[in-house]
Design a protein around this motif. Sequence first.
Motif, PDB file in Angstrom:
ATOM      1  N   UNK A 124       0.823  -1.209   0.000  1.00 41.80           N
ATOM      2  CA  UNK A 124       0.000   0.000   0.000  1.00 41.80           C
ATOM      3  C   UNK A 124       0.856   1.258   0.000  1.00 41.80           C
ATOM      4  N   UNK A 125       2.116   1.106   0.320  1.00 41.20           N
ATOM      5  CA  UNK A 125       3.032   2.248   0.351  1.00 41.20           C
ATOM      6  C   UNK A 125       3.546   2.520  -1.060  1.00 41.20           C
ATOM      7  N   UNK A 126       3.492   3.775  -1.473  1.00 42.50           N
ATOM      8  CA  UNK A 126       3.955   4.108  -2.825  1.00 42.50           C
ATOM      9  C   UNK A 126       5.445   4.449  -2.824  1.00 42.50           C
ATOM     10  N   UNK A 127       6.019   4.493  -4.005  1.00 49.76           N
ATOM     11  CA  UNK A 127       7.444   4.783  -4.164  1.00 49.76           C
ATOM     12  C   UNK A 127       7.768   6.195  -3.675  1.00 49.76           C
ATOM     13  N   UNK A 128       6.825   7.119  -3.816  1.00 47.63           N
ATOM     14  CA  UNK A 128       7.082   8.506  -3.449  1.00 47.63           C
ATOM     15  C   UNK A 128       7.274   8.738  -1.965  1.00 47.63           C
ATOM     16  N   UNK A 129       6.683   7.896  -1.130  1.00 49.75           N
ATOM     17  CA  UNK A 129       6.771   8.109   0.322  1.00 49.75           C
ATOM     18  C   UNK A 129       8.209   7.968   0.823  1.00 49.75           C
ATOM     19  N   UNK A 130       8.919   6.871   0.530  1.00 49.95           N
ATOM     20  CA  UNK A 130      10.301   6.805   1.024  1.00 49.95           C
ATOM     21  C   UNK A 130      11.216   7.825   0.363  1.00 49.95           C
ATOM     22  N   UNK A 131      10.936   8.181  -0.878  1.00 49.27           N
ATOM     23  CA  UNK A 131      11.760   9.209  -1.527  1.00 49.27           C
ATOM     24  C   UNK A 131      11.533  10.556  -0.842  1.00 49.27           C
ATOM     25  N   UNK A 132      10.289  10.893  -0.550  1.00 54.78           N
ATOM     26  CA  UNK A 132       9.996  12.134   0.160  1.00 54.78           C
ATOM     27  C   UNK A 132      10.611  12.146   1.548  1.00 54.78           C
ATOM     28  N   UNK A 133      10.513  11.030   2.244  1.00 58.08           N
ATOM     29  CA  UNK A 133      11.137  10.938   3.565  1.00 58.08           C
ATOM     30  C   UNK A 133      12.656  11.061   3.451  1.00 58.08           C
ATOM     31  N   UNK A 134      13.207  10.500   2.388  1.00 59.29           N
ATOM     32  CA  UNK A 134      14.654  10.610   2.165  1.00 59.29           C
ATOM     33  C   UNK A 134      15.093  12.051   1.965  1.00 59.29           C
ATOM     34  N   UNK A 135      14.281  12.815   1.260  1.00 60.85           N
ATOM     35  CA  UNK A 135      14.608  14.238   1.056  1.00 60.85           C
ATOM     36  C   UNK A 135      14.613  14.972   2.390  1.00 60.85           C
ATOM     37  N   UNK A 136      13.668  14.653   3.250  1.00 60.84           N
ATOM     38  CA  UNK A 136      13.628  15.283   4.576  1.00 60.84           C
ATOM     39  C   UNK A 136      14.861  14.887   5.386  1.00 60.84           C
ATOM     40  N   UNK A 137      15.223  13.616   5.340  1.00 58.52           N
ATOM     41  CA  UNK A 137      16.398  13.151   6.091  1.00 58.52           C
ATOM     42  C   UNK A 137      17.674  13.797   5.551  1.00 58.52           C
ATOM     43  N   UNK A 138      17.781  13.906   4.232  1.00 59.25           N
ATOM     44  CA  UNK A 138      18.954  14.557   3.634  1.00 59.25           C
ATOM     45  C   UNK A 138      19.032  16.012   4.084  1.00 59.25           C
ATOM     46  N   UNK A 139      17.891  16.683   4.154  1.00 61.34           N
ATOM     47  CA  UNK A 139      17.876  18.073   4.621  1.00 61.34           C
ATOM     48  C   UNK A 139      18.343  18.174   6.065  1.00 61.34           C
ATOM     49  N   UNK A 140      17.913  17.255   6.904  1.00 69.04           N
ATOM     50  CA  UNK A 140      18.385  17.240   8.299  1.00 69.04           C
ATOM     51  C   UNK A 140      19.898  17.016   8.358  1.00 69.04           C
TER      52      UNK A 140
END
Length: 103
Positions: free
Chosen positions: A60-76
Amino acid sequence: MSDSIYARVRRNPNYQVLVRRRGRLAAVLSALVLVSYYSFMMVVAFAPGLLGRPLGEGATLSVGVPIGAGIIVVSWLLTGVYSYFANGPFDDLTNELIRETAE
Protein backbone atom coordinates in the motif's frame (compact mmCIF):
# COMPACT_ATOMS: atom_id res chain seq x y z
CA MET A 1 31.08 49.29 17.94
CA SER A 2 32.84 52.14 16.33
CA ASP A 3 33.50 52.42 12.62
CA SER A 4 37.20 51.84 13.15
CA ILE A 5 36.53 48.41 14.65
CA TYR A 6 34.34 47.48 11.68
CA ALA A 7 37.06 48.67 9.33
CA ARG A 8 39.69 46.59 11.17
CA VAL A 9 37.46 43.52 11.01
CA ARG A 10 36.85 43.94 7.28
CA ARG A 11 40.57 44.38 6.58
CA ASN A 12 41.52 41.27 8.54
CA PRO A 13 42.40 38.35 6.21
CA ASN A 14 40.62 35.90 8.51
CA TYR A 15 37.37 37.79 7.97
CA GLN A 16 37.71 37.37 4.22
CA VAL A 17 38.45 33.66 4.65
CA LEU A 18 35.48 33.23 6.99
CA VAL A 19 33.07 35.02 4.68
CA ARG A 20 34.29 33.14 1.61
CA ARG A 21 34.18 29.67 3.24
CA ARG A 22 30.85 30.20 4.97
CA GLY A 23 29.26 31.57 1.81
CA ARG A 24 30.57 28.72 -0.33
CA LEU A 25 29.34 26.08 2.12
CA ALA A 26 25.92 27.72 2.44
CA ALA A 27 25.58 27.93 -1.35
CA VAL A 28 26.53 24.27 -1.88
CA LEU A 29 24.23 23.00 0.87
CA SER A 30 21.36 25.19 -0.28
CA ALA A 31 21.81 24.00 -3.84
CA LEU A 32 21.72 20.36 -2.73
CA VAL A 33 18.49 20.89 -0.80
CA LEU A 34 16.85 22.90 -3.56
CA VAL A 35 17.83 20.49 -6.33
CA SER A 36 16.56 17.47 -4.40
CA TYR A 37 13.31 19.19 -3.40
CA TYR A 38 12.52 20.71 -6.77
CA SER A 39 13.47 17.52 -8.59
CA PHE A 40 10.94 15.70 -6.45
CA MET A 41 8.33 18.38 -7.11
CA MET A 42 9.00 18.24 -10.87
CA VAL A 43 8.47 14.48 -10.85
CA VAL A 44 5.24 14.98 -8.89
CA ALA A 45 4.07 17.57 -11.40
CA PHE A 46 5.09 15.91 -14.65
CA ALA A 47 5.17 12.20 -13.87
CA PRO A 48 2.86 11.61 -10.89
CA GLY A 49 2.35 7.98 -11.81
CA LEU A 50 6.04 7.29 -11.28
CA LEU A 51 5.91 8.14 -7.59
CA GLY A 52 2.41 6.73 -7.14
CA ARG A 53 3.39 3.18 -7.98
CA PRO A 54 3.32 0.73 -5.07
CA LEU A 55 6.63 -0.37 -3.61
CA GLY A 56 5.89 -4.00 -4.29
CA GLU A 57 3.21 -6.47 -5.20
CA GLY A 58 0.22 -5.80 -2.95
CA ALA A 59 2.02 -3.03 -1.06
CA THR A 60 0.00 0.00 0.00
CA LEU A 61 3.03 2.25 0.35
CA SER A 62 3.96 4.11 -2.83
CA VAL A 63 7.44 4.78 -4.16
CA GLY A 64 7.08 8.51 -3.45
CA VAL A 65 6.77 8.11 0.32
CA PRO A 66 10.30 6.80 1.02
CA ILE A 67 11.76 9.21 -1.53
CA GLY A 68 10.00 12.13 0.16
CA ALA A 69 11.14 10.94 3.57
CA GLY A 70 14.65 10.61 2.16
CA ILE A 71 14.61 14.24 1.06
CA ILE A 72 13.63 15.28 4.58
CA VAL A 73 16.40 13.15 6.09
CA VAL A 74 18.95 14.56 3.63
CA SER A 75 17.88 18.07 4.62
CA TRP A 76 18.38 17.24 8.30
CA LEU A 77 21.82 15.78 7.55
CA LEU A 78 22.85 18.85 5.57
CA THR A 79 21.71 21.03 8.46
CA GLY A 80 23.95 18.91 10.68
CA VAL A 81 26.85 19.40 8.28
CA TYR A 82 26.38 23.17 8.44
CA SER A 83 26.12 23.07 12.23
CA TYR A 84 29.33 21.07 12.41
CA PHE A 85 31.24 23.67 10.38
CA ALA A 86 29.54 26.63 12.13
CA ASN A 87 30.43 25.32 15.57
CA GLY A 88 33.89 24.09 14.55
CA PRO A 89 36.12 25.74 11.95
CA PHE A 90 33.96 28.85 11.48
CA ASP A 91 33.77 29.39 15.22
CA ASP A 92 37.54 29.02 15.48
CA LEU A 93 38.03 31.59 12.73
CA THR A 94 35.57 33.95 14.43
CA ASN A 95 37.36 33.64 17.76
CA GLU A 96 40.71 34.24 16.08
CA LEU A 97 39.26 37.25 14.30
CA ILE A 98 37.93 38.68 17.58
CA ARG A 99 41.27 38.13 19.27
CA GLU A 100 43.20 39.82 16.45
CA THR A 101 40.90 42.82 16.12
CA ALA A 102 40.64 43.37 19.87
CA GLU A 103 44.39 43.94 20.11
